[in-house]
Design an enzyme around this catalytic site. Structure first.
Site, short mmCIF file in Angstrom:
data_model
loop_
_atom_site.label_atom_id
_atom_site.label_comp_id
_atom_site.label_asym_id
_atom_site.label_seq_id
_atom_site.Cartn_x
_atom_site.Cartn_y
_atom_site.Cartn_z
N CYS A 150 0.79 -1.29 -0.06
CA CYS A 150 -0.16 0.15 -0.05
C CYS A 150 0.86 1.16 0.10
O CYS A 150 0.79 2.27 -0.74
CB CYS A 150 -0.90 -0.04 1.22
SG CYS A 150 -0.28 -0.71 2.75
N HIS A 233 -2.22 6.40 4.62
CA HIS A 233 -0.80 6.42 5.13
C HIS A 233 -0.08 7.64 4.56
O HIS A 233 -0.32 8.04 3.26
CB HIS A 233 0.11 5.24 4.29
CG HIS A 233 -0.47 3.85 4.74
ND1 HIS A 233 -1.29 3.82 5.97
CD2 HIS A 233 -0.32 2.69 4.42
CE1 HIS A 233 -1.47 2.23 6.25
NE2 HIS A 233 -0.70 1.75 5.20
#
Length: 338
Positions: A150, A233
């Site tokens: 990711c 993130h």
């Protein structure tokens, strides 16, 4: 036009929930078969799942019945594409089995990510690598396509259009949300009011995958930190470039970044920059159209031939399930499956 029948295996975890949400009303794909752990078989999705996403579960998936993992049953139902949200150790056994039975596997798992004939696909950055499925035997046989880690997905999206400036070194510090650890994930005693400056295997994945995805070989250094936020993130990036470019050159390059065919899950502008000092932030993770599929950049700095910036990627959508769905769309578009 008739929709393509698809399955989701591992449908109740955090990544599986994003698959279910995005496929509930997909214009190309018909959600036909869903699996989870044996204890959940024959339960309805609504009663079985602990819903984690920051909005209501779509009504269309609440009454769906969770079925056992049975490749023959999936074949009988006409499933062609399988979306995998399995843990890596389970995927290592299940995905080759499904591939050998002729299914087209789009996986979020890392189990087959480093096989030479398996693409780590991000359509905006390396669409040509999709043709590696022909080395797996397509169209006579099935295949596996993986999406990246990711964090690496967000990083690759921001860096890919800047390769033309010559990237000699890349350093990144990541600040990763707890949803990236899955559910139930970390103990609240460990993460509440705390940051954990180590995520096992994460830094090695970033350093390895970014080179394979973008077909270049700069020096890459990474640190990864788990932080107490739910989604998104954040990454602090520095690039050492061969060319002397301005901040405006970089922003213009992101603004003009359009290197993917028209796909339902692809945003019109895949990388969005904002000059505000407080941009981007994890609370923006589900912004955009489609929700969560855009990568946000900000806080640009220039130090000689080095360019620095912050970026935000939705780790569950663009960085996981949404990326796999986009990969399947790219396959359908490239090979004329519709």
């Amino acid at each position: 036009m008739e929709k393509i029948k698809v399955a989701v295996i591992g449908a109740t975890g955090a990544v599986g929930q994003v698959f279910m949400w995005m496929l509930a009303d997909h214009p190309w794909f018909e959600l036909t078969y869903i699996t989870a752990s044996a204890a959940r078989v024959n339960q309805t999705y609504g009663e079985s799942v602990h819903w984690l996403l920051p909005f209501e579960m779509p009504h269309a998936i609440r009454s769906r019945t969770i079925l056992e993992f049975n490749a023959d049953a999936m074949k009988k139902e006409g499933v062609k594409i399988v979306f995998s949200a399995l843990p890596a150790n389970v995927a290592a056994e299940a995905e080759p089995l499904l591939r050998d039975m002729g299914f087209f596997i789009f996986s979020n798992a890392s189990a087959m990510r480093y096989h030479n004939n398996v693409p780590i696909l991000i359509p905006e950055t390396n669409l040509d690598t999709l043709r590696l499925i022909e080395q797996q035997g397509y169209p006579e046989k099935g295949f596996v396509v993986t999406n990246a880690n990711c964090v690496t997905t967000g990083l690759a999206m921001a860096v890919a259009p800047l390769r033309k400036f010559g990237i000699k070194e890349l350093s990144v510090c990541t600040y990763q949300s707890v949803s990236g650890a899955g559910y139930p994930g970390l103990s609240s005693f460990d993460i509440t009011d705390n940051c954990i400056p180590y995520i096992g295997g994460e830094e090695e994945k970033i350093e390895k995958e970014i080179k394979k995805i973008l077909s270049f070989d700069p020096i890459v250094d990474a640190y990864s930190v788990r932080v107490p936020v739910m989604f998104g993130h954040l990454e602090a990036v520095w690039l050492t470039l061969e060319q002397d470019v301005s901040i405006d050159d970089v922003i213009k390059t992101w603004d003009e970044f359009r290197e993917v065919p028209d796909l339902p899950s692809t945003p019109a502008r895949p990388v969005l920059y904002d000059a505000a000092n407080t941009f981007p932030q994890p609370k923006y993770a589900f912004w955009g159209t489609p929700n969560g599929m855009e990568v946000y950049t900000g806080r640009m700095k220039k130090r000689g031939n080095k360019i620095g910036f912050m970026l935000l990627v939705n780790n569950l959508v663009k960085g996981s399930a949404g990326g796999s769905i986009q990969n399947a769309e790219a396959f359908v578009k490239m090979y004329g499956l519709r």
